[in-house]
Write an enzyme that holds these catalytic residues in place. Structure first.
Site, PDB file in Angstrom:
ATOM      1  CD  GLU A   1      -4.625   3.568   1.799  1.00 47.51           C
ATOM      2  OE1 GLU A   1      -4.274   3.740   2.972  1.00 47.51           O
ATOM      3  OE2 GLU A   1      -5.812   3.646   1.428  1.00 47.51           O
TER       4      GLU A   1
ATOM      5  CG  ASP B   1      -0.390   0.198   2.508  1.00 45.76           C
ATOM      6  OD1 ASP B   1       0.818   0.460   2.598  1.00 45.76           O
ATOM      7  OD2 ASP B   1      -1.120   0.088   3.514  1.00 45.76           O
ATOM      8  CB  ILE B   2       0.178   4.655  -1.175  1.00 44.39           C
ATOM      9  CG1 ILE B   2       0.038   4.119  -2.606  1.00 44.39           C
ATOM     10  CG2 ILE B   2       0.853   6.016  -1.181  1.00 44.39           C
ATOM     11  CD1 ILE B   2      -0.805   4.986  -3.509  1.00 44.39           C
TER      12      ILE B   2
END
Length: 298
Positions: free
Chosen positions: A215, A172-173
Site C-alpha cells: 500500500e 501509504d494508506i
C-alpha cells in the site's frame, strides 16, 4: 496478501501456432505478476474457470468460487459468463453476468486480473504486454518499483550534475491492514486501484507516480523544491480525503500519510539517501497521528 502469493495457475507457454484470426485468442495474467507461465490459450470450446481442480483454468485463490466463470466460443466470438460466483466476475471493472470479449478487455476474477488478447498480430500484442508487465503494476496500472528505481537513479544524477532541485514523496494508506481485515482483500485491492485513479490526473508528464510496494506509493518531482512538493502533497491529501471510497455500495473511509525529502545539492546524495529521508518523514507522519505530511528540512 499471502493468499495471492501462494496462488498457482496452470498456464501453457505462448503457442507458436496462433494465427491472425478472430478465433485465436488468449488470456494473459497481468496480476499477480507472472512472466513465462502467465498465458492461457483459449480453445474454441467452453472452458470453466474456478478454484475446482477439474476446471480448465484453475485459480487457487479462496476469493474465487469453485465454479466461478466460463468462456465459450460462439459465432466467431468469445463470450464470458459468471457462474453465480460469490465475488462476481468483472470486465473493465464492471460486474457482468454475461459479456462478449473484445481484445484488450481486463477480466478480474478474485484477486487475478487477465487481459484478453485476440485478432490480428496476437503474438506482437503478447510481447508488448510482457514489456508492460515488466515496468507497470498490473493492479493499479501505474509504474512499478523496478521502473521507479531506474528513473530515480537517472533523476538524482541529472539533479546533481545540473544543480537542479528534486523532491520525493512517499506515502501509504493508513491502517490498510484494517481495511483488508474488515472489508476483505478484494475491497482492499479496489481501494488501491481507485486511489491511484484519483491521483493520476494530478501527475504531470515530467513527474513519476509509482507503486513502491503493498500500500506504499512514491511520487518523484523533478525541478521541485521541498516547499513546492509540500504544496503538491497537500493537494493529493485533499483529493484523497475529498470523499470515501465506495466498494459494492459500502463506504470505506481512507486516509494517507506522506513523507517528503529534497535532494541536498550542497553534498553528494544517492537515490538510497533520498528514499531513506522521505521514509523517515513518512514514519514521523505516522507517529504524529497519520493523515498528515512531514517534510525533511535541508
Amino acid at each position: 496478501m499471502n493468499n495471492i502469493e501462494q496462488q498457482t495457475t496452470c498456464f501453457t507457454h505462448f503457442p507458436s501456432f496462433l494465427k491472425d484470426d478472430a478465433s485465436e485468442a488468449c488470456l494473459v495474467r497481468i496480476y499477480p505478476h507472472s512472466i513465462g507461465d502467465g498465458i492461457f490459450h483459449l480453445p474454441q470450446e467452453t472452458i470453466n474457470i474456478g478454484r475446482d481442480k477439474n476446471c480448465h483454468l484453475e485459480l487457487a485463490d479462496q476469493s474465487v468460487s469453485r465454479q466461478h466463470a466460463q468462456i465459450e466460443f460462439s459465432e466467431n466470438r468469445f463470450i464470458i459468463s459468471d457462474s453465480n460466483s460469490c465475488n462476481s466476475t468483472f470486465i473493465n471493472d464492471k460486474k457482468i453476468a454475461k459479456s462478449h470479449l473484445t481484445s484488450g478487455d481486463l477480466i478480474r476474477i478474485g484477486h487475478t486480473i487477465f487481459k484478453f488478447l485476440s485478432c490480428g498480430h496476437i503474438e506482437k500484442q503478447y510481447h508488448e504486454e510482457i514489456y508492460s508487465m515488466m515496468i507497470n503494476d498490473g493492479l493499479t496500472n501505474i509504474p512499478n518499483k523496478r521502473f521507479f528505481m531506474e528513473m530515480l537513479e537517472r533523476e538524482v544524477t541529472r539533479s546533481q550534475r545540473h544543480q537542479r532541485p528534486l523532491s520525493l514523496i512517499i506515502f501509504d494508506i493508513d491502517h490498510f491492514k484494517c481495511i483488508n481485515d474488515q472489508y476483505g482483500h478484494l475491497s482492499g485491492d479496489i481501494v488501491l486501484r481507485d486511489l491511484c485513479q484519483r491521483i493520476k490526473p494530478y501527475i504531470r508528464k515530467d513527474e513519476l507516480f509509482a507503486r513502491y510496494g503493498g500500500e506504499e506509493f512514491v511520487i518523484l518531482l523533478p525541478e521541485t523544491n521541498s516547499e513546492q512538493a509540500l504544496s503538491f502533497a497537500e493537494k493529493i491529501l485533499s483529493v484523497t480525503n475529498s470523499r470515501d471510497f465506495i466498494v459494492e455500495n459500502v463506504s470505506i473511509p481512507t486516509t494517507i500519510s506522506m513523507g517528503i525529502s529534497q535532494i541536498n545539492l550542497a553534498q553528494t546524495m544517492s537515490a538510497k539517501d533520498l528514499i531513506q529521508n522521505a521514509d523517515k518523514m513518512l514514519y514521523k507522519a505516522k507517529n504524529n497521528g497519520r493523515n498528515c505530511i512531514c517534510v525533511r528540512s535541508k
